[in-house]
Enzyme design. Structure first.
Site, PDB file in Angstrom:
ATOM      1  N   HIS A   1       1.672 -11.875  -0.950  1.00  0.00           N
ATOM      2  CA  HIS A   1       2.734 -11.255  -0.169  1.00  0.00           C
ATOM      3  C   HIS A   1       2.268  -9.984   0.533  1.00  0.00           C
ATOM      4  CE1 HIS A   1       5.434 -13.086  -3.502  1.00  0.00           C
ATOM      5  NE2 HIS A   1       5.239 -13.963  -2.545  1.00  0.00           N
TER       6      HIS A   1
ATOM      7  N   LYS B   1       1.450  -0.761  -2.754  1.00  0.00           N
ATOM      8  CA  LYS B   1       2.047  -1.115  -4.043  1.00  0.00           C
ATOM      9  C   LYS B   1       1.228  -0.500  -5.172  1.00  0.00           C
ATOM     10  CE  LYS B   1       3.831  -5.538  -2.418  1.00  0.00           C
ATOM     11  NZ  LYS B   1       3.774  -7.006  -2.557  1.00  0.00           N
TER      12      LYS B   1
ATOM     13  N   ASP C   1       6.535 -19.547  -1.817  1.00  0.00           N
ATOM     14  CA  ASP C   1       5.101 -19.303  -1.983  1.00  0.00           C
ATOM     15  C   ASP C   1       4.266 -20.567  -1.795  1.00  0.00           C
ATOM     16  OD1 ASP C   1       5.520 -16.621  -2.338  1.00  0.00           O
ATOM     17  OD2 ASP C   1       5.230 -16.648  -4.515  1.00  0.00           O
TER      18      ASP C   1
END
Length: 179
Positions: free
Chosen positions: A62, A72, A168
């Site tokens: 992602h 992140k 996904d």
């Protein structure tokens, strides 16, 4: 805190100081001033928390497009994951390359995945809970993904038949992705 660089510029493995005794342990999972001393100086705006019930759950790969690209900071609260970052920065000398690291409740490592990288993980233990901070809010319009088993990237995942979400399982390969 121990900071380890990886072959991908900006992707860091962070190991906080952990203080344990007969009661358990204490650690600072994030301390803005201390982290800034190590070059981790972004401002996080959102915390995310996922639970994966089974071994072999794969989430990713992602990323979000600018202006909502996200850095992140990933850690595991219970269980363990194989965590992966893939360089998707056009023109980067390491474009399409990846690094993977085990994060677990036992080792308390964290992975910093900067903007310009796709991120994904595969669970190594049942009932795995992952927490991660991001420096930009989620934007459905900017949300993108890359197929987990893209042969040109060649990630060595700990499973060949992961448990995937429908989304996904439909991502494009990197060569066809909007980066």
């Amino acid at each position: 805190m121990k900071v380890t660089t990886t072959k991908l510029e900006g992707v860091l493995i962070l190991e906080p100081d952990v203080f344990g005794d007969h009661r358990g342990f204490f650690m600072e999972s994030y301390h803005q001033a201390k982290w800034a001393e190590h070059g981790v100086g972004m401002t996080f705006v959102q915390d995310n928390h996922s639970l994966s019930e089974e071994v072999g759950v794969l989430r990713g790969l992602h990323y979000q497009l600018p202006p909502y690209a996200q850095t992140k900071l990933v850690r595991v609260v219970t269980g363990a994951i194989y965590d992966v970052a893939v360089d998707i920065r056009s023109g980067s000398p390491t474009f399409g390359q990846w690094v993977g690291v085990e994060l677990s409740e036992a080792n308390k490592r964290q992975l910093l995945v900067p903007q310009g990288f796709a991120h994904g993980f595969c669970t190594l233990a049942p009932h795995t809970q992952v927490l991660y901070k991001v420096d930009a809010y989620y934007s459905k319009e900017h949300d993108r993904g890359i197929m987990w088993n893209d042969p040109e990237i060649g990630i060595t995942w700990p499973t060949v038949s992961p448990i995937l979400s429908e989304k996904d399982g439909k991502h494009p390969f990197l060569r066809d992705a909007e980066v």
